[in-house]
Design an enzyme around this catalytic site. Structure first.
Site, PDB file in Angstrom:
ATOM      1  N   HIS A   1       0.855  -1.182   0.000  1.00  0.00           N
ATOM      2  CA  HIS A   1       0.000   0.000   0.000  1.00  0.00           C
ATOM      3  C   HIS A   1       0.896   1.239   0.000  1.00  0.00           C
ATOM      4  CE1 HIS A   1      -3.772  -2.148   1.771  1.00  0.00           C
ATOM      5  NE2 HIS A   1      -3.808  -2.122   0.457  1.00  0.00           N
TER       6      HIS A   1
ATOM      7  N   GLY B   1       3.192  -2.295 -10.334  1.00  0.00           N
ATOM      8  CA  GLY B   1       3.979  -1.295 -11.045  1.00  0.00           C
ATOM      9  C   GLY B   1       4.773  -0.312 -10.217  1.00  0.00           C
ATOM     10  N   THR B   2       4.120   0.459  -9.396  1.00  0.00           N
ATOM     11  CA  THR B   2       4.820   1.488  -8.635  1.00  0.00           C
ATOM     12  C   THR B   2       5.769   0.871  -7.621  1.00  0.00           C
ATOM     13  OG1 THR B   2       2.895   2.924  -8.909  1.00  0.00           O
ATOM     14  CG2 THR B   2       4.508   3.574  -7.249  1.00  0.00           C
ATOM     15  N   THR B   3       5.322  -0.142  -6.917  1.00  0.00           N
ATOM     16  CA  THR B   3       6.176  -0.809  -5.932  1.00  0.00           C
ATOM     17  C   THR B   3       7.405  -1.391  -6.609  1.00  0.00           C
ATOM     18  OG1 THR B   3       4.272  -1.313  -4.524  1.00  0.00           O
ATOM     19  CG2 THR B   3       6.258  -2.638  -4.185  1.00  0.00           C
TER      20      THR B   3
ATOM     21  N   SER C   1       0.165  -0.970 -12.101  1.00  0.00           N
ATOM     22  CA  SER C   1      -0.015  -0.461 -10.746  1.00  0.00           C
ATOM     23  C   SER C   1      -1.289  -1.067 -10.171  1.00  0.00           C
ATOM     24  CB  SER C   1      -0.121   1.064 -10.762  1.00  0.00           C
ATOM     25  OG  SER C   1       1.107   1.624 -11.138  1.00  0.00           O
ATOM     26  N   GLY C   2      -1.340  -1.154  -8.845  1.00  0.00           N
ATOM     27  CA  GLY C   2      -2.495  -1.760  -8.182  1.00  0.00           C
ATOM     28  C   GLY C   2      -3.833  -1.227  -8.654  1.00  0.00           C
TER      29      GLY C   2
ATOM     30  N   ASP D   1      -2.789  -5.779  -8.938  1.00  0.00           N
ATOM     31  CA  ASP D   1      -3.075  -6.743  -7.875  1.00  0.00           C
ATOM     32  C   ASP D   1      -3.797  -7.961  -8.444  1.00  0.00           C
ATOM     33  OD1 ASP D   1      -5.227  -4.913  -8.299  1.00  0.00           O
ATOM     34  OD2 ASP D   1      -6.133  -5.492  -6.394  1.00  0.00           O
TER      35      ASP D   1
ATOM     36  N   ASP E   1      -1.442  -1.385   4.736  1.00  0.00           N
ATOM     37  CA  ASP E   1      -1.680  -0.327   5.705  1.00  0.00           C
ATOM     38  C   ASP E   1      -3.066  -0.572   6.299  1.00  0.00           C
ATOM     39  OD1 ASP E   1      -2.057   1.950   7.161  1.00  0.00           O
ATOM     40  OD2 ASP E   1      -1.975   3.320   5.460  1.00  0.00           O
TER      41      ASP E   1
ATOM     42  N   HIS F   1      -8.258   3.309  -3.791  1.00  0.00           N
ATOM     43  CA  HIS F   1      -7.579   2.982  -5.048  1.00  0.00           C
ATOM     44  C   HIS F   1      -6.488   1.927  -4.875  1.00  0.00           C
ATOM     45  CE1 HIS F   1      -4.711   5.882  -3.345  1.00  0.00           C
ATOM     46  NE2 HIS F   1      -3.799   5.253  -4.064  1.00  0.00           N
TER      47      HIS F   1
ATOM     48  N   ASP G   1      -6.508  -4.687  -3.428  1.00  0.00           N
ATOM     49  CA  ASP G   1      -7.427  -5.381  -2.527  1.00  0.00           C
ATOM     50  C   ASP G   1      -6.705  -6.527  -1.832  1.00  0.00           C
ATOM     51  OD1 ASP G   1      -9.522  -6.631  -1.231  1.00  0.00           O
ATOM     52  OD2 ASP G   1     -10.517  -7.287  -3.061  1.00  0.00           O
TER      53      ASP G   1
ATOM     54  N   ARG H   1      -7.254 -14.293   0.315  1.00  0.00           N
ATOM     55  CA  ARG H   1      -8.146 -15.426   0.057  1.00  0.00           C
ATOM     56  C   ARG H   1      -7.482 -16.401  -0.910  1.00  0.00           C
ATOM     57  NH1 ARG H   1     -11.820 -12.943  -2.510  1.00  0.00           N
ATOM     58  NH2 ARG H   1     -12.678 -11.952  -0.656  1.00  0.00           N
TER      59      ARG H   1
END
Length: 132
Positions: free
Chosen positions: A8, A35-37, A54-55, A60, A80, A87, A90, A96
């Site tokens: 996050h 992407g960003t991570t 990106s998420g 994700d 977090d 945004h 999940d 899960r």
């Protein structure tokens, strides 16, 4: 090992610091990230990372697809729990999937360290998964 790295927004600095600390281990494995991570980790460490969207754009879900097809050995999703934004990825869906496929997942830095160190030390860890 195939390792996914997701975080996050407020945990991105933590996952970058984690990647710096464990670069000597991570460089020996296949890394996947949203992407960003993934970009932030790569920019600081130089580690090779397969980066997805990106998420918020579906990264994700792309990581989730790797889980569903059992292409991952470990997911590190630093979440977090107090101030995550709508945004952001999940975490519940990925948790899960990890539970369904009996995939180790860390949602905090301490668990991430324990899993990475123990799985790296014991390459036969998958035999444990098969017993239950």
């Amino acid at each position: 090992m195939n390792i996914a790295l997701v975080a996050h927004d407020k945990k991105k600095d933590n996952i970058v610091k984690f990647s710096v600390k464990y670069k000597s281990i991570l460089k020996n494995h296949n890394l996947f990230a949203t992407g960003t991570t993934g970009t932030r980790i790569h920019d600081v460490t130089g580690l090779e990372i397969t980066r997805y969207l990106s998420g918020p754009l579906g990264g994700d879900q792309q990581i989730g697809s790797l889980i569903a097809y059992e292409k991952l050995d470990l997911v590190i999703f630093l979440r977090d729990p107090l101030t995550s934004q709508p945004h952001e990825p999940d975490v519940q869906a990925l948790l899960r999937l990890c539970d369904v496929h009996k995939l180790p997942v860390a949602t905090n830095i301490t668990t991430a360290e324990i899993l990475l160190l123990s799985m790296n030390k014991n390459p036969d860890w998958k035999a444990i998964k098969a017993e239950y």
